[in-house]
Design a protein around this motif. Structure first.
Motif, PDB file in Angstrom:
ATOM      1  N   ARG A  40      13.779   3.957  22.344  1.00 24.33           N
ATOM      2  CA  ARG A  40      14.770   2.982  21.891  1.00 24.33           C
ATOM      3  C   ARG A  40      15.111   2.034  23.030  1.00 24.33           C
ATOM      4  O   ARG A  40      14.901   2.359  24.199  1.00 24.33           O
ATOM      5  CB  ARG A  40      16.040   3.701  21.409  1.00 24.33           C
ATOM      6  CG  ARG A  40      15.815   4.617  20.223  1.00 24.33           C
ATOM      7  CD  ARG A  40      17.118   5.276  19.765  1.00 24.33           C
ATOM      8  NE  ARG A  40      17.890   5.852  20.856  1.00 24.33           N
ATOM      9  CZ  ARG A  40      17.776   7.108  21.294  1.00 24.33           C
ATOM     10  NH1 ARG A  40      16.919   7.925  20.717  1.00 24.33           N
ATOM     11  NH2 ARG A  40      18.519   7.551  22.288  1.00 24.33           N
ATOM     12  N   LEU A  41      15.687   0.900  22.675  1.00 25.17           N
ATOM     13  CA  LEU A  41      16.110  -0.054  23.697  1.00 25.17           C
ATOM     14  C   LEU A  41      17.155   0.576  24.611  1.00 25.17           C
ATOM     15  O   LEU A  41      17.207   0.291  25.804  1.00 25.17           O
ATOM     16  CB  LEU A  41      16.648  -1.325  23.021  1.00 25.17           C
ATOM     17  CG  LEU A  41      16.690  -2.591  23.865  1.00 25.17           C
ATOM     18  CD1 LEU A  41      15.375  -2.882  24.563  1.00 25.17           C
ATOM     19  CD2 LEU A  41      17.129  -3.775  23.018  1.00 25.17           C
ATOM     20  N   SER A  42      17.983   1.481  24.070  1.00 17.16           N
ATOM     21  CA  SER A  42      18.970   2.164  24.921  1.00 17.16           C
ATOM     22  C   SER A  42      18.278   3.062  25.954  1.00 17.16           C
ATOM     23  O   SER A  42      18.780   3.238  27.063  1.00 17.16           O
ATOM     24  CB  SER A  42      19.962   2.969  24.079  1.00 17.16           C
ATOM     25  OG  SER A  42      19.285   3.895  23.268  1.00 17.16           O
ATOM     26  N   HIS A  92      11.194   0.486  20.090  1.00 18.15           N
ATOM     27  CA  HIS A  92      11.665   0.184  18.739  1.00 18.15           C
ATOM     28  C   HIS A  92      12.508  -1.087  18.758  1.00 18.15           C
ATOM     29  O   HIS A  92      13.352  -1.244  19.642  1.00 18.15           O
ATOM     30  CB  HIS A  92      12.558   1.316  18.198  1.00 18.15           C
ATOM     31  CG  HIS A  92      11.812   2.545  17.799  1.00 18.15           C
ATOM     32  ND1 HIS A  92      10.968   2.586  16.718  1.00 18.15           N
ATOM     33  CD2 HIS A  92      11.806   3.791  18.332  1.00 18.15           C
ATOM     34  CE1 HIS A  92      10.460   3.805  16.610  1.00 18.15           C
ATOM     35  NE2 HIS A  92      10.946   4.558  17.583  1.00 18.15           N
ATOM     36  N   ASP A  94      15.651  -3.275  17.984  1.00 17.35           N
ATOM     37  CA  ASP A  94      17.048  -2.877  17.820  1.00 17.35           C
ATOM     38  C   ASP A  94      17.720  -3.873  16.876  1.00 17.35           C
ATOM     39  O   ASP A  94      17.560  -5.082  17.045  1.00 17.35           O
ATOM     40  CB  ASP A  94      17.750  -2.876  19.190  1.00 17.35           C
ATOM     41  CG  ASP A  94      19.124  -2.252  19.121  1.00 17.35           C
ATOM     42  OD1 ASP A  94      20.043  -2.909  18.587  1.00 17.35           O
ATOM     43  OD2 ASP A  94      19.282  -1.121  19.609  1.00 17.35           O
ATOM     44  N   ASN A  96      20.728  -4.848  16.627  1.00 19.52           N
ATOM     45  CA  ASN A  96      21.825  -5.641  17.181  1.00 19.52           C
ATOM     46  C   ASN A  96      21.451  -6.452  18.419  1.00 19.52           C
ATOM     47  O   ASN A  96      22.249  -7.265  18.870  1.00 19.52           O
ATOM     48  CB  ASN A  96      23.004  -4.728  17.544  1.00 19.52           C
ATOM     49  CG  ASN A  96      23.494  -3.960  16.340  1.00 19.52           C
ATOM     50  OD1 ASN A  96      23.685  -4.533  15.277  1.00 19.52           O
ATOM     51  ND2 ASN A  96      23.666  -2.660  16.490  1.00 19.52           N
ATOM     52  N   TRP A  97      20.291  -6.181  18.973  1.00 22.34           N
ATOM     53  CA  TRP A  97      19.933  -6.809  20.253  1.00 22.34           C
ATOM     54  C   TRP A  97      18.531  -7.385  20.192  1.00 22.34           C
ATOM     55  O   TRP A  97      17.615  -6.745  19.697  1.00 22.34           O
ATOM     56  CB  TRP A  97      19.981  -5.785  21.385  1.00 22.34           C
ATOM     57  CG  TRP A  97      21.339  -5.208  21.604  1.00 22.34           C
ATOM     58  CD1 TRP A  97      21.851  -4.071  21.039  1.00 22.34           C
ATOM     59  CD2 TRP A  97      22.368  -5.738  22.444  1.00 22.34           C
ATOM     60  NE1 TRP A  97      23.130  -3.868  21.478  1.00 22.34           N
ATOM     61  CE2 TRP A  97      23.474  -4.873  22.345  1.00 22.34           C
ATOM     62  CE3 TRP A  97      22.454  -6.852  23.273  1.00 22.34           C
ATOM     63  CZ2 TRP A  97      24.663  -5.096  23.032  1.00 22.34           C
ATOM     64  CZ3 TRP A  97      23.627  -7.071  23.968  1.00 22.34           C
ATOM     65  CH2 TRP A  97      24.718  -6.194  23.843  1.00 22.34           C
ATOM     66  N   GLN A  98      18.383  -8.588  20.765  1.00 19.31           N
ATOM     67  CA  GLN A  98      17.064  -9.136  21.040  1.00 19.31           C
ATOM     68  C   GLN A  98      16.866  -9.037  22.539  1.00 19.31           C
ATOM     69  O   GLN A  98      17.842  -9.063  23.293  1.00 19.31           O
ATOM     70  CB  GLN A  98      16.999 -10.621  20.660  1.00 19.31           C
ATOM     71  CG  GLN A  98      16.711 -10.914  19.232  1.00 19.31           C
ATOM     72  CD  GLN A  98      16.704 -12.427  19.066  1.00 19.31           C
ATOM     73  OE1 GLN A  98      17.741 -13.060  19.098  1.00 19.31           O
ATOM     74  NE2 GLN A  98      15.520 -12.990  18.909  1.00 19.31           N
ATOM     75  N   ARG A  99      15.613  -8.958  22.939  1.00 18.00           N
ATOM     76  CA  ARG A  99      15.340  -8.832  24.365  1.00 18.00           C
ATOM     77  C   ARG A  99      14.532 -10.031  24.834  1.00 18.00           C
ATOM     78  O   ARG A  99      13.595 -10.454  24.172  1.00 18.00           O
ATOM     79  CB  ARG A  99      14.536  -7.547  24.588  1.00 18.00           C
ATOM     80  CG  ARG A  99      14.179  -7.344  26.032  1.00 18.00           C
ATOM     81  CD  ARG A  99      13.419  -6.061  26.216  1.00 18.00           C
ATOM     82  NE  ARG A  99      13.101  -5.907  27.609  1.00 18.00           N
ATOM     83  CZ  ARG A  99      12.468  -4.878  28.116  1.00 18.00           C
ATOM     84  NH1 ARG A  99      12.089  -3.893  27.326  1.00 18.00           N
ATOM     85  NH2 ARG A  99      12.209  -4.811  29.392  1.00 18.00           N
ATOM     86  N   THR A 106      22.766 -10.945  21.833  1.00 18.62           N
ATOM     87  CA  THR A 106      23.430 -10.390  20.652  1.00 18.62           C
ATOM     88  C   THR A 106      24.367 -11.450  20.079  1.00 18.62           C
ATOM     89  O   THR A 106      24.605 -12.489  20.703  1.00 18.62           O
ATOM     90  CB  THR A 106      24.183  -9.079  20.992  1.00 18.62           C
ATOM     91  OG1 THR A 106      24.595  -8.448  19.780  1.00 18.62           O
ATOM     92  CG2 THR A 106      25.395  -9.335  21.881  1.00 18.62           C
ATOM     93  N   LEU A 126      24.491  -1.665  25.223  1.00 18.62           N
ATOM     94  CA  LEU A 126      23.508  -0.713  24.678  1.00 18.62           C
ATOM     95  C   LEU A 126      23.858   0.747  24.955  1.00 18.62           C
ATOM     96  O   LEU A 126      23.479   1.628  24.211  1.00 18.62           O
ATOM     97  CB  LEU A 126      22.137  -0.985  25.302  1.00 18.62           C
ATOM     98  CG  LEU A 126      21.248  -1.957  24.567  1.00 18.62           C
ATOM     99  CD1 LEU A 126      20.048  -2.281  25.410  1.00 18.62           C
ATOM    100  CD2 LEU A 126      20.832  -1.403  23.232  1.00 18.62           C
TER     101      LEU A 126
END
Length: 173
Positions: A40-42, A92, A94, A96-99, A106, A126
């Motif tokens: 995950r992004l987290s 994956h 997310d 709520n977030w784009q990177r 966000t 995150l």
């Protein structure tokens, strides 16, 4: 000892012996095992350890901070038979977030009055920590606010920002 000299006093025997010494100094190449691992992004934000199963052999690997989707990381000698493990990291999406590299983007909806008058708003990053963002008075809808050094960090110590797009909600009454 047969000395074979080429043109210009070039000694082929020296070249062959230098080549053989070089070949003997090279370590024996181990094989490697490849696998993909979804995170995950987290996980990218926090790093940490993750158990992975290689057949009936379990190992723990470190998730590198700031890893990119598709990056390959080699872990030496931890696969069965002392082979290296090469992990392709997949991240994956997310909701709520784009990177964007180490930056995270966000959106947050606030009342039109918060944009007109200015306000302090709280968002969660995150890893679940609360951050305070300042909306200056007379901010236009869809403005990006920058929270410096609150984005992803990588192993080299580089840190990205959070980019917060503020949208206006217009009250019914």
């Amino acid at each position: 000892h047969f000395n074979f000299s080429g043109p210009g006093g070039f000694n082929f025997q020296d070249i062959f012996s230098a080549f053989n010494q070089h070949a003997q100094q090279q370590p024996h190449r181990r094989g490697h095992v490849r696998m993909s691992l979804w995170v995950r992004l987290s996980d990218v934000a926090q790093g940490g350890r993750r158990p992975v199963a290689l057949g009936n052999h379990n190992v723990e690997i470190d998730i590198p901070l700031g890893i990119n989707d598709g990056d390959n990381v080699q872990y030496g000698g931890i696969a069965p038979g002392g082979q290296d493990l090469v992990v392709q990291f997949r991240v994956h999406p997310d909701p709520n977030w784009q990177r964007s590299d180490l930056n995270l983007i966000t959106e947050k909806s606030v009342s039109i009055w918060d944009l007109i008058l200015g306000a302090e708003i709280v968002i969660k990053n995150l890893t679940g920590n609360e951050l305070v963002a300042q909306i200056p008075p007379r901010t236009q809808p869809r403005t990006m606010l920058r929270l410096r050094n609150q984005g992803l960090r990588d192993r080299a110590g580089n840190v990205g920002d959070i980019l917060l797009r503020v949208n206006a909600t217009i009250p019914d009454q």
